[in-house]
Write a protein that holds these residues in place. Structure first.
Motif, PDB file in Angstrom:
ATOM      1  N   GLY A   1      -3.906   2.760   8.217  1.00 58.20           N
ATOM      2  CA  GLY A   1      -5.374   3.146   7.785  1.00 58.20           C
ATOM      3  C   GLY A   1      -6.141   2.655   9.194  1.00 58.20           C
ATOM      4  O   GLY A   1      -5.828   1.888   9.930  1.00 58.20           O
ATOM      5  N   SER A   2      -7.417   2.984   8.934  1.00 57.57           N
ATOM      6  CA  SER A   2      -8.269   2.329   9.915  1.00 57.57           C
ATOM      7  C   SER A   2      -8.612   1.109   9.734  1.00 57.57           C
ATOM      8  O   SER A   2      -8.288   0.232   8.793  1.00 57.57           O
ATOM      9  CB  SER A   2      -9.621   3.208   9.705  1.00 57.57           C
ATOM     10  OG  SER A   2     -10.334   2.871   8.323  1.00 57.57           O
ATOM     11  N   LEU A   3      -9.300   0.565  10.676  1.00 55.53           N
ATOM     12  CA  LEU A   3      -9.763  -1.101  10.552  1.00 55.53           C
ATOM     13  C   LEU A   3     -10.733  -1.099   9.515  1.00 55.53           C
ATOM     14  O   LEU A   3     -10.385  -2.422   8.522  1.00 55.53           O
ATOM     15  CB  LEU A   3     -10.537  -1.465  11.938  1.00 55.53           C
ATOM     16  CG  LEU A   3     -11.214  -2.782  11.818  1.00 55.53           C
ATOM     17  CD1 LEU A   3      -9.968  -3.835  11.817  1.00 55.53           C
ATOM     18  CD2 LEU A   3     -12.053  -3.183  13.030  1.00 55.53           C
ATOM     19  N   GLU A   4     -11.352  -0.096   8.827  1.00 52.30           N
ATOM     20  CA  GLU A   4     -12.162  -0.476   7.963  1.00 52.30           C
ATOM     21  C   GLU A   4     -11.516  -0.366   6.637  1.00 52.30           C
ATOM     22  O   GLU A   4     -11.563  -1.182   5.525  1.00 52.30           O
ATOM     23  CB  GLU A   4     -13.253   0.648   7.633  1.00 52.30           C
ATOM     24  CG  GLU A   4     -14.348   0.710   8.731  1.00 52.30           C
ATOM     25  CD  GLU A   4     -13.879   1.011  10.059  1.00 52.30           C
ATOM     26  OE1 GLU A   4     -14.697   1.090  11.077  1.00 52.30           O
ATOM     27  OE2 GLU A   4     -12.725   1.787  10.294  1.00 52.30           O
ATOM     28  N   ASP A   5     -10.445   0.513   6.392  1.00 51.82           N
ATOM     29  CA  ASP A   5      -9.304   0.511   5.174  1.00 51.82           C
ATOM     30  C   ASP A   5      -8.670  -0.726   5.156  1.00 51.82           C
ATOM     31  O   ASP A   5      -8.117  -1.199   4.155  1.00 51.82           O
ATOM     32  CB  ASP A   5      -8.563   1.789   5.467  1.00 51.82           C
ATOM     33  CG  ASP A   5      -9.037   3.172   5.449  1.00 51.82           C
ATOM     34  OD1 ASP A   5     -10.364   3.066   4.640  1.00 51.82           O
ATOM     35  OD2 ASP A   5      -8.482   3.862   5.693  1.00 51.82           O
ATOM     36  N   LEU A   6      -8.492  -1.252   6.384  1.00 53.93           N
ATOM     37  CA  LEU A   6      -7.244  -2.565   6.280  1.00 53.93           C
ATOM     38  C   LEU A   6      -8.095  -3.775   6.164  1.00 53.93           C
ATOM     39  O   LEU A   6      -7.241  -4.869   5.713  1.00 53.93           O
ATOM     40  CB  LEU A   6      -6.422  -2.474   7.513  1.00 53.93           C
ATOM     41  CG  LEU A   6      -5.521  -1.409   7.525  1.00 53.93           C
ATOM     42  CD1 LEU A   6      -5.030  -1.283   9.206  1.00 53.93           C
ATOM     43  CD2 LEU A   6      -4.522  -1.406   6.647  1.00 53.93           C
ATOM     44  N   PHE A   7      -9.239  -3.824   6.020  1.00 51.69           N
ATOM     45  CA  PHE A   7     -10.101  -5.089   6.392  1.00 51.69           C
ATOM     46  C   PHE A   7      -9.964  -5.871   5.310  1.00 51.69           C
ATOM     47  O   PHE A   7     -10.139  -7.117   5.472  1.00 51.69           O
ATOM     48  CB  PHE A   7     -11.357  -4.712   6.692  1.00 51.69           C
ATOM     49  CG  PHE A   7     -12.134  -5.906   7.430  1.00 51.69           C
ATOM     50  CD1 PHE A   7     -11.932  -6.193   8.772  1.00 51.69           C
ATOM     51  CD2 PHE A   7     -12.902  -6.861   6.944  1.00 51.69           C
ATOM     52  CE1 PHE A   7     -12.408  -7.165   9.513  1.00 51.69           C
ATOM     53  CE2 PHE A   7     -13.578  -8.053   7.590  1.00 51.69           C
ATOM     54  CZ  PHE A   7     -13.028  -8.050   8.744  1.00 51.69           C
ATOM     55  N   ALA A   8      -9.659  -5.643   4.159  1.00 53.85           N
ATOM     56  CA  ALA A   8      -9.505  -6.478   2.826  1.00 53.85           C
ATOM     57  C   ALA A   8      -8.434  -7.426   3.165  1.00 53.85           C
ATOM     58  O   ALA A   8      -8.640  -8.808   2.703  1.00 53.85           O
ATOM     59  CB  ALA A   8      -8.964  -5.679   1.542  1.00 53.85           C
TER      60      ALA A   8
ATOM     61  N   ALA B   1      -0.644   0.335  -6.749  1.00 53.43           N
ATOM     62  CA  ALA B   1       0.594   0.894  -7.483  1.00 53.43           C
ATOM     63  C   ALA B   1       0.750   2.399  -7.258  1.00 53.43           C
ATOM     64  O   ALA B   1       1.453   3.266  -7.794  1.00 53.43           O
ATOM     65  CB  ALA B   1      -0.129   0.819  -8.949  1.00 53.43           C
ATOM     66  N   THR B   2      -0.462   2.992  -6.402  1.00 50.00           N
ATOM     67  CA  THR B   2      -0.178   4.440  -6.015  1.00 50.00           C
ATOM     68  C   THR B   2      -0.177   4.386  -4.675  1.00 50.00           C
ATOM     69  O   THR B   2      -0.153   3.272  -3.739  1.00 50.00           O
ATOM     70  CB  THR B   2      -1.593   5.070  -6.270  1.00 50.00           C
ATOM     71  OG1 THR B   2      -2.567   4.392  -5.542  1.00 50.00           O
ATOM     72  CG2 THR B   2      -1.786   5.084  -7.893  1.00 50.00           C
ATOM     73  N   GLY B   3       0.303   5.520  -4.045  1.00 52.49           N
ATOM     74  CA  GLY B   3       0.250   5.756  -2.582  1.00 52.49           C
ATOM     75  C   GLY B   3       1.891   5.401  -2.186  1.00 52.49           C
ATOM     76  O   GLY B   3       2.736   5.192  -2.907  1.00 52.49           O
ATOM     77  N   ALA B   4       2.229   5.666  -0.827  1.00 56.47           N
ATOM     78  CA  ALA B   4       3.522   5.841  -0.192  1.00 56.47           C
ATOM     79  C   ALA B   4       3.867   4.376  -0.076  1.00 56.47           C
ATOM     80  O   ALA B   4       5.333   4.190   0.228  1.00 56.47           O
ATOM     81  CB  ALA B   4       3.671   6.607   1.050  1.00 56.47           C
ATOM     82  N   ALA B   5       3.299   3.397   0.369  1.00 50.88           N
ATOM     83  CA  ALA B   5       3.558   2.126   0.594  1.00 50.88           C
ATOM     84  C   ALA B   5       4.834   1.500  -0.470  1.00 50.88           C
ATOM     85  O   ALA B   5       5.983   1.107  -0.085  1.00 50.88           O
ATOM     86  CB  ALA B   5       2.572   1.034   0.797  1.00 50.88           C
TER      87      ALA B   5
ATOM     88  N   GLY C   1       1.334  -6.081   1.525  1.00 51.77           N
ATOM     89  CA  GLY C   1       1.437  -4.931   2.408  1.00 51.77           C
ATOM     90  C   GLY C   1       0.588  -3.552   1.800  1.00 51.77           C
ATOM     91  O   GLY C   1       0.341  -3.487   0.586  1.00 51.77           O
ATOM     92  N   ARG C   2       0.416  -2.613   2.451  1.00 53.04           N
ATOM     93  CA  ARG C   2      -0.175  -1.205   2.008  1.00 53.04           C
ATOM     94  C   ARG C   2       0.393  -0.316   3.283  1.00 53.04           C
ATOM     95  O   ARG C   2       1.016  -0.831   4.374  1.00 53.04           O
ATOM     96  CB  ARG C   2      -1.565  -1.259   1.889  1.00 53.04           C
ATOM     97  CG  ARG C   2      -2.393  -1.709   3.209  1.00 53.04           C
ATOM     98  CD  ARG C   2      -3.734  -1.272   3.211  1.00 53.04           C
ATOM     99  NE  ARG C   2      -3.788   0.405   3.562  1.00 53.04           N
ATOM    100  CZ  ARG C   2      -4.583   0.791   3.312  1.00 53.04           C
ATOM    101  NH1 ARG C   2      -5.769   0.485   2.796  1.00 53.04           N
ATOM    102  NH2 ARG C   2      -4.920   2.175   3.566  1.00 53.04           N
ATOM    103  N   GLY C   3      -0.019   0.971   2.981  1.00 51.72           N
ATOM    104  CA  GLY C   3       0.315   2.152   4.225  1.00 51.72           C
ATOM    105  C   GLY C   3      -0.715   2.052   5.326  1.00 51.72           C
ATOM    106  O   GLY C   3      -1.540   0.829   5.368  1.00 51.72           O
TER     107      GLY C   3
END
Length: 232
Positions: free
Chosen positions: A206-213, A146-150, A202-204
């Motif tokens: 990020g690193s591999l760790e951020d995107l791993f979900a 719900a937050t962020g640029a994406a 989707g999302r904005g």
């Protein structure tokens, strides 16, 4: 009585080399360890990987060194991919390194590759499983934070291209503890709702760790089971 065959040192080394380099178990392997005896040269990288019980000599040739994104140093814990071979001149086995990852990134990468291989064998990526995308969707579901640029970027692009499009939002966490479960649940919720023609997950950046979900099994299974086409 015939005399026994007497091997030369070179013959013994060649025999060992054939045995080691002919073993599939020692090719395209990943090894985790602490960097030691790091000796960079103008062309190649020489170092060892060690743990509490053993030491493994390693070499990374210039052609592979160009792709290295880490500044190696003694004491770093890394995961290295390569092939075990024998350096005949010194009768020494060593790891010929193709790729090196930091240990945190390396463990995640290996986990991702293992899951991808399992899902591939289970048929998750078979072409016939792919659902066709609608040419002109009437309603689009969006799974994101719900937050962020994406979310702002997604809505802006959709409204610019399809002014009459209905957008249905399914907010969830996209990183951190519990994010994968929330992403999977949001996909299921939109399927239960049933009034969207396609889902964007989707999302904005990020690193591999951020995107791993997004690389977790639960998300892959939710996408696989979705009756609605998904773009991610």
């Amino acid at each position: 009585m015939p005399l026994p065959h007497v091997y030369s040192v070179a013959e013994i080394t060649a025999c060992i080399k054939r045995l080691i380099e002919g073993s599939r178990d020692l090719q395209e392997i990943w090894v985790r360890g602490e960097v030691s005896n790091f000796r960079p040269s103008s062309r190649h990288l020489y170092f060892s990987l060690k743990d509490e019980n053993a030491l493994l000599s390693c070499v990374m040739f210039e052609s592979r060194k160009k792709s290295l994104r880490l500044a190696l140093s003694d004491g770093m814990e890394v995961v290295a991919r390569g092939n075990i071979g024998v350096y005949g001149a010194r009768s020494r086995y060593q790891l010929y390194v193709e790729e090196i990852l930091s240990v945190g990134r390396g463990v995640l990468y290996l986990k991702f590759e293992q899951l991808k291989e399992e899902l591939k064998k289970a048929g998750y990526f078979d072409p016939e499983r792919k659902s066709p995308l609608p040419y002109l969707p009437r309603a689009v579901g969006v799974v994101t934070s719900a937050t962020g640029a994406a979310i702002r970027d997604i809505i802006r692009v959709l409204e610019d291209r399809f002014p009459n499009l209905r957008i249905v939002l399914a907010f969830c966490r996209v990183q951190g503890e519990g994010a994968a479960e929330e992403i999977a649940q949001a996909i299921q919720d939109l399927n239960d709702y049933g009034e969207v023609d396609v889902i964007i997950v989707g999302r904005g950046g990020g690193s591999l760790e951020d995107l791993f979900a997004f690389n977790e099994r639960g998300v892959a299974e939710a996408i696989y089971k979705s009756r609605i086409p998904i773009v991610s």
